[in-house]
Design a protein around this motif. Structure first.
Motif, PDB file in Angstrom:
ATOM      1  N   ARG A  52       0.856  -1.189   0.000  1.00  0.00           N
ATOM      2  CA  ARG A  52       0.000   0.000   0.000  1.00  0.00           C
ATOM      3  C   ARG A  52       0.890   1.237   0.000  1.00  0.00           C
ATOM      4  NH1 ARG A  52      -5.237  -1.530   1.132  1.00  0.00           N
ATOM      5  NH2 ARG A  52      -5.410  -3.638   1.964  1.00  0.00           N
ATOM      6  N   PHE A  53       0.566   2.193  -0.837  1.00  0.00           N
ATOM      7  CA  PHE A  53       1.360   3.414  -0.973  1.00  0.00           C
ATOM      8  C   PHE A  53       0.595   4.588  -0.375  1.00  0.00           C
ATOM      9  CE2 PHE A  53       2.812   0.386  -4.017  1.00  0.00           C
ATOM     10  CZ  PHE A  53       4.185   0.531  -4.011  1.00  0.00           C
ATOM     11  N   PHE A  54       1.295   5.333   0.487  1.00  0.00           N
ATOM     12  CA  PHE A  54       0.698   6.452   1.214  1.00  0.00           C
ATOM     13  C   PHE A  54       1.517   7.718   0.982  1.00  0.00           C
ATOM     14  CE2 PHE A  54      -0.628   2.671   3.434  1.00  0.00           C
ATOM     15  CZ  PHE A  54      -1.920   2.944   3.863  1.00  0.00           C
ATOM     16  N   ASN A  55       0.928   8.862   1.332  1.00  0.00           N
ATOM     17  CA  ASN A  55       1.659  10.121   1.247  1.00  0.00           C
ATOM     18  C   ASN A  55       2.166  10.568   2.617  1.00  0.00           C
ATOM     19  OD1 ASN A  55      -0.711  10.986   2.425  1.00  0.00           O
ATOM     20  ND2 ASN A  55      -1.142  12.584   0.931  1.00  0.00           N
ATOM     21  N   GLY A  56       2.281   9.638   3.552  1.00  0.00           N
ATOM     22  CA  GLY A  56       2.810   9.944   4.874  1.00  0.00           C
ATOM     23  C   GLY A  56       3.495   8.732   5.482  1.00  0.00           C
ATOM     24  N   SER A  57       4.432   8.982   6.403  1.00  0.00           N
ATOM     25  CA  SER A  57       5.230   7.904   6.983  1.00  0.00           C
ATOM     26  C   SER A  57       4.471   7.061   8.003  1.00  0.00           C
ATOM     27  CB  SER A  57       6.488   8.470   7.632  1.00  0.00           C
ATOM     28  OG  SER A  57       6.129   9.353   8.684  1.00  0.00           O
ATOM     29  N   SER A  58       3.462   7.621   8.661  1.00  0.00           N
ATOM     30  CA  SER A  58       2.708   6.821   9.623  1.00  0.00           C
ATOM     31  C   SER A  58       1.204   6.971   9.420  1.00  0.00           C
ATOM     32  CB  SER A  58       3.083   7.193  11.061  1.00  0.00           C
ATOM     33  OG  SER A  58       2.827   8.563  11.288  1.00  0.00           O
ATOM     34  N   GLY A  60      -1.346   9.590   6.879  1.00  0.00           N
ATOM     35  CA  GLY A  60      -1.390   9.893   5.455  1.00  0.00           C
ATOM     36  C   GLY A  60      -2.502   9.182   4.716  1.00  0.00           C
ATOM     37  N   ALA A  61      -2.691   9.609   3.492  1.00  0.00           N
ATOM     38  CA  ALA A  61      -3.751   9.088   2.637  1.00  0.00           C
ATOM     39  C   ALA A  61      -3.228   7.935   1.787  1.00  0.00           C
ATOM     40  CB  ALA A  61      -4.272  10.201   1.738  1.00  0.00           C
TER      41      ALA A  61
END
Length: 146
Positions: A52-58, A60-61
């Protein structure tokens, strides 16, 4: 005189073909890792993995999901703990969050739209899904942004 013109045309053609063209961001990116159990022993076998790819390290979206499952595109082969998987080659779908530029269904669109991308890995081995922590920051190589 005719030889000079022919030579000039040939030289111009070589120069035209020698100019490198900008490359697109790849849709697949190879990722290698080590998978161990809670006691530190290396895992083996075909293991269902979801990236899963997010825009935050913990927090995020969620931007994009890439599933590599035995019941779909194929589980990931893990041998003495080592695995290699082409991210973006599984069952890829847009993430669960509505974001600008949606839908994001390729890694190219993810890297084009988001400067910071973090990957969460989930595994399932004969039981509930286990989320591996921490998330891993993923960066496109510089040529991909040109």
């Amino acid at each position: 005189m005719r030889t000079i013109r022919l030579f000039t045309c040939a030289a111009l053609a070589l120069v035209a073909f020698a100019v490198p063209l900008p490359a697109d961001t790849p849709d697949w990116v190879n990722y290698q890792g080590v998978l161990r159990d809670a006691s530190g022993a290396p895992r083996n076998g075909n293991i269902d993995m979801t990236f899963r790819f997010f825009n935050g390290s913990s927090e995020g979206a969620e931007i994009l999901v890439d599933r590599h499952l035995a019941g779909g595109t194929g589980a990931v082969l893990v041998s003495t703990g080592l695995f290699s998987v082409p991210l973006g080659s599984g069952a890829v779908s847009d993430g669960g969050t509505v974001l600008p530029g949606d839908p994001h269904t390729t890694l190219a669109s993810v890297f084009r739209e988001f400067p910071d991308v973090w990957m969460q890995i989930e595994i399932a081995i004969g039981g509930p899904t286990e989320v591996l922590v921490p998330r891993v920051q993923v960066q496109a190589i510089p040529y991909a942004h040109k």
